[in-house]
Design a protein around this motif. Structure first.
Motif, mmCIF file in Angstrom:
data_model
loop_
_atom_site.group_PDB
_atom_site.id
_atom_site.type_symbol
_atom_site.label_atom_id
_atom_site.label_comp_id
_atom_site.label_asym_id
_atom_site.label_seq_id
_atom_site.Cartn_x
_atom_site.Cartn_y
_atom_site.Cartn_z
ATOM 1 N N ASP A 82 10.771 53.902 13.746
ATOM 2 C CA ASP A 82 10.367 54.507 12.568
ATOM 3 C C ASP A 82 10.803 53.819 11.376
ATOM 4 O O ASP A 82 10.873 54.622 10.078
ATOM 5 N N ALA A 83 11.089 52.644 11.434
ATOM 6 C CA ALA A 83 11.485 51.951 10.178
ATOM 7 C C ALA A 83 10.341 52.017 9.398
ATOM 8 O O ALA A 83 10.576 52.034 7.964
ATOM 9 N N VAL A 84 9.168 51.666 9.529
ATOM 10 C CA VAL A 84 7.913 51.573 8.687
ATOM 11 C C VAL A 84 7.768 53.105 8.111
ATOM 12 O O VAL A 84 7.239 52.843 7.055
ATOM 13 N N ASP A 85 7.948 54.133 8.960
ATOM 14 C CA ASP A 85 7.790 55.519 8.195
ATOM 15 C C ASP A 85 8.646 55.527 7.136
ATOM 16 O O ASP A 85 8.499 56.438 6.078
ATOM 17 N N ALA A 86 9.799 55.121 7.353
ATOM 18 C CA ALA A 86 11.193 55.703 6.428
ATOM 19 C C ALA A 86 10.898 54.477 5.299
ATOM 20 O O ALA A 86 11.239 54.925 3.950
ATOM 21 N N PHE A 87 10.592 53.292 5.564
ATOM 22 C CA PHE A 87 10.437 52.285 4.102
ATOM 23 C C PHE A 87 8.860 51.886 4.283
ATOM 24 O O PHE A 87 8.605 50.634 4.927
ATOM 25 N N PRO A 88 7.729 52.511 4.018
ATOM 26 C CA PRO A 88 6.698 52.174 3.649
ATOM 27 C C PRO A 88 6.412 51.075 3.013
ATOM 28 O O PRO A 88 5.182 50.007 3.068
ATOM 29 N N ARG A 89 7.078 50.714 1.815
ATOM 30 C CA ARG A 89 6.711 49.675 0.997
ATOM 31 C C ARG A 89 7.891 48.686 0.760
ATOM 32 O O ARG A 89 7.882 47.578 1.210
ATOM 33 N N ARG A 90 8.997 49.207 0.443
ATOM 34 C CA ARG A 90 10.202 48.243 0.068
ATOM 35 C C ARG A 90 11.435 48.510 1.124
ATOM 36 O O ARG A 90 11.475 49.744 1.558
ATOM 37 N N GLY A 91 12.216 47.638 1.300
ATOM 38 C CA GLY A 91 13.534 47.702 2.129
ATOM 39 C C GLY A 91 13.367 47.859 3.637
ATOM 40 O O GLY A 91 14.134 48.235 4.292
ATOM 41 N N LEU A 92 12.098 47.561 4.081
ATOM 42 C CA LEU A 92 11.772 47.502 5.441
ATOM 43 C C LEU A 92 12.449 46.819 6.227
ATOM 44 O O LEU A 92 13.348 46.851 7.163
ATOM 45 N N TRP A 93 12.573 45.357 5.921
ATOM 46 C CA TRP A 93 13.298 44.205 6.361
ATOM 47 C C TRP A 93 14.812 44.442 6.543
ATOM 48 O O TRP A 93 15.536 44.094 7.500
#
Length: 412
Positions: free
Chosen positions: A98-109
């Protein structure tokens, strides 16, 4: 009513973190005595406390969309649990999901990096500072986990972007469909309006056609019948009176024939078995024969140019205008002694001229609303893209000229 498939799956996936925590806790605690991950007792207590805190945090966010804060707090708890017992990395895996759901734009990596570190800690058997071999294995697992997570994350971002574009396309398509439906409705209404207007125009055109036909044929024939009968009534010569009654009967029969042909929109009877020049010549001859003996009127018909068959409607129009023009001479050209009718065949036009040397009239003088002669002739000419001109002055006679495109017979 049952929930939609997407909503049902979202409700089920909401329990996935709790399920992984329960499964990871079961595996870690059961294997702890053999791996030494539950000794001393303080370590076991710490694990139990962290399990409880993590479960409470997960319950708080059970049916909410993950946020950066909830993700980072949960990731920190997973890291602490994994440091206490490496097998808790089973629970830490949820960070990839669920990383993409929590960080849809920034902070994903960075978020995926935190999860990769936790997984590498568990896979390498604990904290990497215990030995150099464990550190090497830790960094190897970190690169493997982050590389796999990077590929999964890029694919997830692509899928998310594609879904958003697809949703936008669907919204735009719905808008276009709504516009098309509105346009179709407007076109339908416009079509109905055009059909109604065309029907009304057709009715009006048919009324005008019948009015012209009645005026140019039946009305003139009946006027001739009345004139012949009146002359016969006043004529003392029995033979002359009989000739006039015979002429009246012939005019009545002609009127009946023309009435039938007008109703069926057929060509005039004089054109049924004769060419246009012959029909015009007969018309002039018959018109002159119906004139009173005194004062005498000389009527001539002249044809110029190369005679050729023309469109039936064009020939009928020329003949009707000639009939009406001659009728106007009889009614209004007082004192006329000569009448000339000229039919000219030009290269691309046919021209009819009707001239008389009668009293003439003032063109600027208003005419009554019941005066149909000139208006009917002009309407006939304009229907075929022709032009009708009238020249007259008091005491100077009258000339009627109509110019029509010389449509060949068989032309559309």
């Amino acid at each position: 009513m049952s929930a939609a498939p997407d909503e049902s799956w979202e409700r089920r996936l909401a329990f996935l973190p709790l399920g992984l925590l329960a499964f990871g806790s079961l595996v870690a605690l059961l294997s702890g005595p053999s791996t030494g991950a539950t000794a001393p007792i303080s370590r076991l207590v710490a694990q139990l406390v962290m399990i409880g805190l993590t479960a409470l945090w997960l319950l708080r966010w059970l049916h909410r969309r993950p946020t950066p804060l909830s993700y980072l707090v949960r990731g920190a708890m997973a890291l602490v649990l994994t440091l206490l017992n490496p097998l808790f990395c089973i629970f830490a895996w949820i960070g990839f999901a669920d990383a993409v759901d929590a960080f849809p734009r920034r902070g994903l990596w960075p978020a995926i990096g935190l999860t990769a570190v936790t997984m590498a800690v568990g896979q390498s058997g604990g904290a990497p500072w215990r030995s150099s071999g464990q550190a090497v294995f830790f960094f190897l697992m970190l690169m493997v986990n982050f590389g796999l997570a990077y590929l999964m994350g890029r694919y997830s971002v692509h899928v998310e972007r594609t879904n958003l574009e697809r949703k936008a396309a669907i919204v735009e398509l719905e808008r276009v469909n709504a516009s098309l439906e509105q346009a179709l409705a407007e076109n339908t209404a416009l079509h109905e309006t055009v059909v109604a207007q065309a029907r009304a125009a057709g009715i009006q055109d048919e009324r005008q056609r019948l009015a012209r036909e009645i005026h140019d044929t039946i009305a003139q024939a009946l006027a001739g019948v009345v004139a012949q009968l009146q002359a016969a009534h006043e004529d003392d010569d029995l033979a002359s009176a009989r000739r006039r009654t015979d002429r009246a009967a012939a005019l009545a029969r002609d009127a009946l024939v023309e009435a039938r042909r007008s109703m069926l929109d057929l060509v005039p009877a004089p054109l049924a078995d004769a060419s246009l020049p012959d029909a015009v010549a007969r018309l002039v001859e018959g018109w002159a024969a119906d004139r009173p003996a005194a004062p005498p009127v000389v009527a001539d018909a002249v044809v110029t140019g190369e005679v050729r068959p023309l469109h039936p409607e064009l020939e009928a129009t020329v003949l009707r205008i000639a009939q009406e023009a001659l009728s106007n001479v009889a009614k209004h050209a007082a004192g006329a002694r000569r009448v000339g009718v000229t039919l000219s065949y030009l290269d691309d036009e046919v021209v009819l001229d009707v001239r008389d040397d009668g009293a003439g009239f003032d063109l600027a003088r208003p005419r009554g609303s019941t005066s149909f002669g000139l208006r009917g002739m002009r309407q006939r000419a304009e229907r075929l893209a022709g032009v009708l001109d009238v020249e007259s002055e008091p005491g100077g006679g009258t000339a009627v000229s109509v110019r029509l495109p010389a449509l060949e017979r068989g032309a559309a």
